[in-house]
Design a protein around this motif. Structure first.
Motif, PDB file in Angstrom:
ATOM      1  N   PRO A 242       0.833  -1.205   0.000  1.00 16.38           N
ATOM      2  CA  PRO A 242       0.000   0.000   0.000  1.00 16.38           C
ATOM      3  C   PRO A 242       0.870   1.258   0.000  1.00 16.38           C
ATOM      4  O   PRO A 242       2.015   1.242   0.478  1.00 16.38           O
ATOM      5  CB  PRO A 242      -0.789  -0.099   1.302  1.00 16.38           C
ATOM      6  CG  PRO A 242      -0.749  -1.552   1.643  1.00 16.38           C
ATOM      7  CD  PRO A 242       0.577  -2.056   1.139  1.00 16.38           C
ATOM      8  N   GLU A 243       0.317   2.308  -0.532  1.00 16.17           N
ATOM      9  CA  GLU A 243       1.031   3.578  -0.603  1.00 16.17           C
ATOM     10  C   GLU A 243       1.524   3.988   0.782  1.00 16.17           C
ATOM     11  O   GLU A 243       0.827   3.839   1.775  1.00 16.17           O
ATOM     12  CB  GLU A 243       0.102   4.656  -1.161  1.00 16.17           C
ATOM     13  CG  GLU A 243       0.822   5.925  -1.523  1.00 16.17           C
ATOM     14  CD  GLU A 243      -0.093   6.927  -2.216  1.00 16.17           C
ATOM     15  OE1 GLU A 243       0.215   8.117  -2.139  1.00 16.17           O
ATOM     16  OE2 GLU A 243      -1.091   6.515  -2.815  1.00 16.17           O
ATOM     17  N   ASN A 244       2.738   4.505   0.837  1.00 14.24           N
ATOM     18  CA  ASN A 244       3.381   5.010   2.066  1.00 14.24           C
ATOM     19  C   ASN A 244       3.759   3.930   3.064  1.00 14.24           C
ATOM     20  O   ASN A 244       4.105   4.242   4.192  1.00 14.24           O
ATOM     21  CB  ASN A 244       2.518   6.081   2.749  1.00 14.24           C
ATOM     22  CG  ASN A 244       2.338   7.295   1.862  1.00 14.24           C
ATOM     23  OD1 ASN A 244       3.248   7.695   1.150  1.00 14.24           O
ATOM     24  ND2 ASN A 244       1.149   7.853   1.885  1.00 14.24           N
ATOM     25  N   ASN A 245       3.669   2.649   2.711  1.00 22.94           N
ATOM     26  CA  ASN A 245       4.173   1.580   3.576  1.00 22.94           C
ATOM     27  C   ASN A 245       5.563   1.227   3.084  1.00 22.94           C
ATOM     28  O   ASN A 245       5.827   1.176   1.894  1.00 22.94           O
ATOM     29  CB  ASN A 245       3.271   0.349   3.512  1.00 22.94           C
ATOM     30  CG  ASN A 245       2.085   0.433   4.438  1.00 22.94           C
ATOM     31  OD1 ASN A 245       1.966  -0.336   5.362  1.00 22.94           O
ATOM     32  ND2 ASN A 245       1.206   1.398   4.197  1.00 22.94           N
ATOM     33  N   ARG A 246       6.446   0.984   4.024  1.00 21.25           N
ATOM     34  CA  ARG A 246       7.809   0.599   3.663  1.00 21.25           C
ATOM     35  C   ARG A 246       8.136  -0.697   4.381  1.00 21.25           C
ATOM     36  O   ARG A 246       7.541  -1.016   5.403  1.00 21.25           O
ATOM     37  CB  ARG A 246       8.779   1.711   4.024  1.00 21.25           C
ATOM     38  CG  ARG A 246       8.685   2.143   5.465  1.00 21.25           C
ATOM     39  CD  ARG A 246       9.431   3.389   5.805  1.00 21.25           C
ATOM     40  NE  ARG A 246      10.850   3.230   5.575  1.00 21.25           N
ATOM     41  CZ  ARG A 246      11.670   4.242   5.343  1.00 21.25           C
ATOM     42  NH1 ARG A 246      11.217   5.471   5.324  1.00 21.25           N
ATOM     43  NH2 ARG A 246      12.946   4.040   5.152  1.00 21.25           N
ATOM     44  N   PHE A 247       9.090  -1.420   3.827  1.00 18.10           N
ATOM     45  CA  PHE A 247       9.458  -2.702   4.404  1.00 18.10           C
ATOM     46  C   PHE A 247      10.928  -2.960   4.137  1.00 18.10           C
ATOM     47  O   PHE A 247      11.385  -2.851   2.993  1.00 18.10           O
ATOM     48  CB  PHE A 247       8.605  -3.820   3.779  1.00 18.10           C
ATOM     49  CG  PHE A 247       8.144  -4.822   4.774  1.00 18.10           C
ATOM     50  CD1 PHE A 247       6.998  -4.605   5.524  1.00 18.10           C
ATOM     51  CD2 PHE A 247       8.872  -5.968   4.983  1.00 18.10           C
ATOM     52  CE1 PHE A 247       6.581  -5.527   6.455  1.00 18.10           C
ATOM     53  CE2 PHE A 247       8.467  -6.901   5.907  1.00 18.10           C
ATOM     54  CZ  PHE A 247       7.315  -6.686   6.651  1.00 18.10           C
ATOM     55  N   SER A 248      11.655  -3.282   5.152  1.00 18.61           N
ATOM     56  CA  SER A 248      13.092  -3.549   5.047  1.00 18.61           C
ATOM     57  C   SER A 248      13.351  -4.743   4.124  1.00 18.61           C
ATOM     58  O   SER A 248      12.709  -5.784   4.259  1.00 18.61           O
ATOM     59  CB  SER A 248      13.648  -3.852   6.440  1.00 18.61           C
ATOM     60  OG  SER A 248      14.855  -4.570   6.368  1.00 18.61           O
ATOM     61  N   MET A 249      14.301  -4.607   3.207  1.00 17.28           N
ATOM     62  CA  MET A 249      14.605  -5.727   2.315  1.00 17.28           C
ATOM     63  C   MET A 249      15.216  -6.897   3.094  1.00 17.28           C
ATOM     64  O   MET A 249      15.061  -8.049   2.700  1.00 17.28           O
ATOM     65  CB  MET A 249      15.517  -5.292   1.172  1.00 17.28           C
ATOM     66  CG  MET A 249      16.900  -4.961   1.529  1.00 17.28           C
ATOM     67  SD  MET A 249      17.805  -4.597  -0.002  1.00 17.28           S
ATOM     68  CE  MET A 249      19.337  -4.067   0.695  1.00 17.28           C
TER      69      MET A 249
END
Length: 114
Positions: free
Chosen positions: A43-50
């Motif tokens: 979703p827009e504006n969600n981030r997740f560490s690779m």
């Protein structure tokens, strides 16, 4: 859709939850992504560490499938951040089911259909 080649997968939600220690990585409680078929949907504006994603990815195909009631993959749904100093956790939840056609996913025939 040919009903003879149908299989079912669960859609998944992978959400950041707070563990028992402070988070030292850039996780934000409530951030999430979805797994729909073979797609990861952010979703827009969600981030997740690779790095966290790399730890979670191998589990997702198993979590999408029907499992035996005694299989640990069914009961264990919280994954730790791979950084041993971080309290971040990632909860995998089954949110829906959908059907897929074998022939829509691969050109390799079902065994016995050659």
């Amino acid at each position: 859709m040919n009903r003879d080649d149908i299989f079912t997968l669960y859609d998944l939600k992978v959400e950041v939850i707070q563990g028992d220690k402070d988070m030292v990585c850039k996780h934000n409680v409530g951030d999430y992504f979805l797994v729909i078929g073979e797609d990861l949907v952010f979703p827009e504006n969600n981030r997740f560490s690779m790095y966290s994603l790399a730890a979670i990815l191998p589990l997702l195909p198993a979590k999408q499938r029907e499992l035996h009631k005694n299989d640990w993959m069914l009961s264990d749904s919280v994954i730790a951040c791979p950084d041993p100093h971080c309290g971040g956790r990632f909860k995998i939840t089954r949110i829906d089911k959908r059907e897929f056609s074998h022939n829509d996913c691969t050109i390799v025939p079902i065994k016995g259909d050659e």
